[in-house]
Design an enzyme around this catalytic site. Structure first.
Site, short mmCIF file in Angstrom:
data_model
loop_
_atom_site.label_atom_id
_atom_site.label_comp_id
_atom_site.label_asym_id
_atom_site.label_seq_id
_atom_site.Cartn_x
_atom_site.Cartn_y
_atom_site.Cartn_z
CB SER A 61 42.13 41.91 34.34
OG SER A 61 42.69 42.86 35.20
CE LYS A 64 39.82 42.60 38.25
NZ LYS A 64 40.98 42.92 37.42
CB SER A 121 38.80 45.20 34.59
OG SER A 121 39.73 44.20 34.90
CE LYS A 227 37.89 41.80 33.83
NZ LYS A 227 38.63 42.60 32.84
#
Length: 386
Positions: A61, A64, A121, A227
């Site tokens: 993730s 992102k 997320s 993140k």
């Protein structure tokens, strides 16, 4: 006698552990497991530490970060508004993994969806925003890969906007750090990534509680993003940023075996950066360093500004040399010029040695002057020098 001998050995072993230097014992407790790490300073982009930083790995993730970068560019370009409503498609609502549980046809503001991406997320929120911007996820992925090439990220390739497992979807710790650096040029993003907990759908009968997947936001002073990532293939990943005493650093850990080890390794990198280095800022982002006055331009004295902060990174205890700056304009500037267009670089030297080069951009549009304005200027000049 044998029992006493074993007991004595056990006591001796415990005492020997207690006698170990604290850092040695801690090292045994916090064995490094990450496959790849890096630490950079944000303003200069200088690499301060890292291992296997160019190994291609699944970013999970952390993908992102690029998704959020393109979203922030759309917002700052005025193509997307925070209060604009986005309708979730069947496809967006079908995303698995981390999600904010969008229903097909549900409408949510860009601001709340971005919060869902940055804090929770949310895969569904990511796809909904991607479809809003590019029409389809595939169209948005194309933009992601184009942006990666623009940033010079030669070891990164995306197949989706979420980081869900996909063949030929990869990046490196170094590329992720540079991606994060680009995202942090839009510093407003930290208003979202620094949230530890909040709610979506606050004014409904079914509010949704958000808790940041990046626990360092709460437990490491100065951390305000960015993140996390996890898949079975990628293991535990984190790109974190923290600011202290005017210096911002970015740490990336990929492929740690547990979330605790991931957080420990990131914390150690951040500690190293803040303990060993300090920053001297020369110019802020968007600070005027010169005025551009072109003969055939409609506007005179248009501000030329820094595209990023201009700073010097100094090892603690080291002395700065004599500093000098020089503006080097592009050899052939032609009108019209657009706001944000690069027109030159700001060269910084210490004791005559090159230290950094920072792109300089136009603060505003510079259109061509009309024919009648040029005539008027010529007439004014004649009158002035009579």
């Amino acid at each position: 006698m044998k029992k006493m001998s074993l007991l004595s050995l056990l006591i001796a072993f415990v005492i020997s552990l207690m006698a170990l230097p604290p850092q040695t014992f801690a090292a045994k407790q916090e064995e490094k497991t990450a496959k790849s790490t890096i630490l950079i300073e944000r303003d200069t982009g200088r690499v301060l530490a890292g291992e296997n930083m160019e190994e291609q790995l699944p970013p999970a993730s952390m993908t992102k970060i690029m998704t959020m970068l393109l979203i922030m560019e759309e917002i700052e370009a005025g193509k997307l508004r925070y209060d604009e409503k986005v309708r979730a498609s069947e496809y967006a609502a079908s995303m698995g993994g981390s999600q904010i549980f969008l229903e097909p046809g549900e409408e949510m503001t860009v601001k709340d969806l971005l919060k869902g991406v940055a804090v929770a997320s949310g895969n569904d929120a990511s796809v909904a925003l991607a479809e809003k911007i590019a029409g389809t996820e595939d169209g948005f992925v194309q933009k992601m890969n184009e942006k990666a090439r623009e940033l010079g990220l030669t070891h990164t390739k995306f197949q989706n906007v979420t980081g869900l497992p996909a063949k030929d979807h990869y990046s490196t710790a170094k590329d992720m750090a540079m991606m994060a650096r680009a995202l942090l040029e839009h510093e407003e993003i930290t208003e979202f990534t620094s949230i530890y907990e909040d709610y979506l759908r606050k004014d409904t009968d079914d509010p949704f509680w958000l808790v940041n997947t990046n626990k360092l936001v709460k437990f490491y002073p100065g951390v305000d993003g960015l993140k996390t990532g996890f898949t079975k293939e990628a293991r535990y990943c984190l790109t974190a940023t923290a600011k202290k005493d005017g210096m911002r650093v970015i740490a990336v850990v990929m492929g740690a075996e547990t979330p605790k080890q991931r957080n420990n390794e990131v914390s150690q990198l951040l500690d190293y950066g803040f303990n060993q280095y300090t920053i001297k800022q020369l110019y802020k982002q968007d600070q005027t360093v010169a005025k551009l006055d072109m003969l055939k331009a409609r506007n005179k004295d248009v501000p030329v500004v820094t595209s990023t902060p201009v700073s010097l990174l100094v090892k603690k205890g080291e002395k700065l040399g004599e500093l000098s700056t020089e503006i080097v304009y592009k050899p052939e500037l032609s009108l019209p010029l657009k706001a944000g267009e690069q027109v030159g670089v700001l060269e910084v030297k210490a004791d005559g040695k090159h230290v950094s080069s920072t792109p300089l951009i136009m603060k505003e549009d510079v259109p061509k002057a009309s024919y009648w304005l040029l005539i008027k200027r010529s007439f004014d000049d004649v009158v002035k020098f009579r």
